[in-house]
Design a protein around this motif. Sequence first.
Motif, PDB file in Angstrom:
ATOM      1  N   UNK A 138       0.794  -1.055   0.025  1.00 56.77           N
ATOM      2  CA  UNK A 138      -0.060   0.053   0.014  1.00 56.77           C
ATOM      3  C   UNK A 138       0.755   1.192  -0.014  1.00 56.77           C
ATOM      4  N   UNK A 139       1.974   1.159   0.648  1.00 54.97           N
ATOM      5  CA  UNK A 139       2.768   2.435   0.971  1.00 54.97           C
ATOM      6  C   UNK A 139       3.633   2.612  -0.360  1.00 54.97           C
ATOM      7  N   UNK A 140       4.172   1.359  -0.954  1.00 54.48           N
ATOM      8  CA  UNK A 140       4.936   1.423  -1.943  1.00 54.48           C
ATOM      9  C   UNK A 140       4.234   2.275  -3.009  1.00 54.48           C
ATOM     10  N   UNK A 141       2.946   1.684  -3.502  1.00 54.85           N
ATOM     11  CA  UNK A 141       2.240   2.082  -4.665  1.00 54.85           C
ATOM     12  C   UNK A 141       1.777   3.272  -4.328  1.00 54.85           C
ATOM     13  N   UNK A 142       1.176   3.528  -3.309  1.00 53.67           N
ATOM     14  CA  UNK A 142       0.652   5.075  -3.163  1.00 53.67           C
ATOM     15  C   UNK A 142       1.748   5.957  -3.408  1.00 53.67           C
ATOM     16  N   UNK A 143       3.037   5.851  -2.899  1.00 52.22           N
ATOM     17  CA  UNK A 143       4.267   6.396  -3.073  1.00 52.22           C
ATOM     18  C   UNK A 143       4.798   6.682  -4.774  1.00 52.22           C
ATOM     19  N   UNK A 144       4.622   5.462  -5.332  1.00 48.98           N
ATOM     20  CA  UNK A 144       5.002   5.435  -6.803  1.00 48.98           C
ATOM     21  C   UNK A 144       3.750   6.184  -7.655  1.00 48.98           C
ATOM     22  N   UNK A 145       2.596   6.328  -7.123  1.00 47.98           N
ATOM     23  CA  UNK A 145       1.551   6.892  -7.879  1.00 47.98           C
ATOM     24  C   UNK A 145       1.736   8.368  -7.970  1.00 47.98           C
ATOM     25  N   UNK A 146       2.113   9.082  -6.639  1.00 51.46           N
ATOM     26  CA  UNK A 146       2.401  10.363  -6.587  1.00 51.46           C
ATOM     27  C   UNK A 146       3.599  10.678  -7.163  1.00 51.46           C
ATOM     28  N   UNK A 147       4.633   9.672  -7.238  1.00 51.40           N
ATOM     29  CA  UNK A 147       5.971  10.268  -7.718  1.00 51.40           C
ATOM     30  C   UNK A 147       6.030  10.391  -9.313  1.00 51.40           C
ATOM     31  N   UNK A 148       5.423   9.377  -9.940  1.00 56.30           N
ATOM     32  CA  UNK A 148       5.451   8.987 -11.406  1.00 56.30           C
ATOM     33  C   UNK A 148       5.329  10.393 -12.275  1.00 56.30           C
ATOM     34  N   UNK A 149       4.513  11.268 -11.689  1.00 58.07           N
ATOM     35  CA  UNK A 149       4.198  12.452 -12.384  1.00 58.07           C
ATOM     36  C   UNK A 149       4.158  13.646 -11.682  1.00 58.07           C
ATOM     37  N   UNK A 150       5.087  13.557 -10.351  1.00 53.69           N
ATOM     38  CA  UNK A 150       5.023  14.680  -9.317  1.00 53.69           C
ATOM     39  C   UNK A 150       3.686  15.082  -8.803  1.00 53.69           C
ATOM     40  N   UNK A 151       2.913  14.165  -8.601  1.00 57.91           N
ATOM     41  CA  UNK A 151       1.264  14.334  -7.978  1.00 57.91           C
ATOM     42  C   UNK A 151       0.426  14.944  -9.100  1.00 57.91           C
TER      43      UNK A 151
END
Length: 320
Positions: A138-151
Amino acid sequence: MSDLSASTARQSAASRIADFLRDHITYVIFLGITLYFILFAPHFASLSTASAVLRITAIVSVMAIGMTFVIVCGEIDLSVGSVASFSGMIGALLMDRGMSSYAAALTVLAEGALIGAVSGVLVTKVRIPSFLVTLGMLSIFSGLALTITGTRPVPIVDDGFSNLFWNGGMFGIQAPIWWTIALTIVGYYLLHQMAYGRRVFATGGNAVAARFSGVRTDWVKIVAFMLSGSTAALAGLMLAARSTAGNPSLGAGLELDVIAAVIIGGTSLFGGYGSILGSVVGAIFIGILGFGLLVLGLSTSIQEVIKGAIIIIAVSLNRR
């Protein structure tokens, strides 16, 4: 003798009714609350309301179908909300880079299954509790979803994609409802009619006994996590189509509603018992509850309090 026979028959009928109510207490509560909204919520009893509720609950219903397999196995998947957000972002990015909507959708579904497979392997081979594995996911993919395009959200301009997963429909029934119907049929057949489903129940009921009976319990659990991951990815595509954009926070918190829907639907949190139809009914129950409280004009904060209390009561009665 006739009076005695009549009395015995009445007692037998009363016993059967009591047994039915006890075994289906969640559905009794569901019907009672629905009847209350029909009587007291303005314009609640209409086809448009029914269609709106089914459409709103489609995303939770789809995710609950995959989650049912995991929970019946005696495990839990807390990552579905973040996987849905991440999957919606990936689908939007792939289409933004020129991939067709169908190819992007298939790629995203495969990505969801792969994420589930990784979780399943960590649970079964590395022997990490599923609660901790999926909490980490949950933490990993929440962070990745926010990081990929800079939120930043990624717009989706492909009308075909939006029509396929949200805006389209057939025979007057909208696309999200069709997806719910299709997944319910597939999930029901897989869990209740196929050999794999029997292995899922055996694994959740007693993994050691199932293993000695020749059931490959590790593989059963891995496949269950793959199903959960792929349905979460499908829900992410539906979320992206609904908002016409891949948004990194669209699926945040959905895992709570999904797990609540599965448990309300009668699936045992300890594994070994559950049903696909029950999980879908649980999702619709949560949707009707939220929609009805909204129609009654209650504030969002009060809605959350009442919804939480009713869910706790329903689950408690179901456990008893």
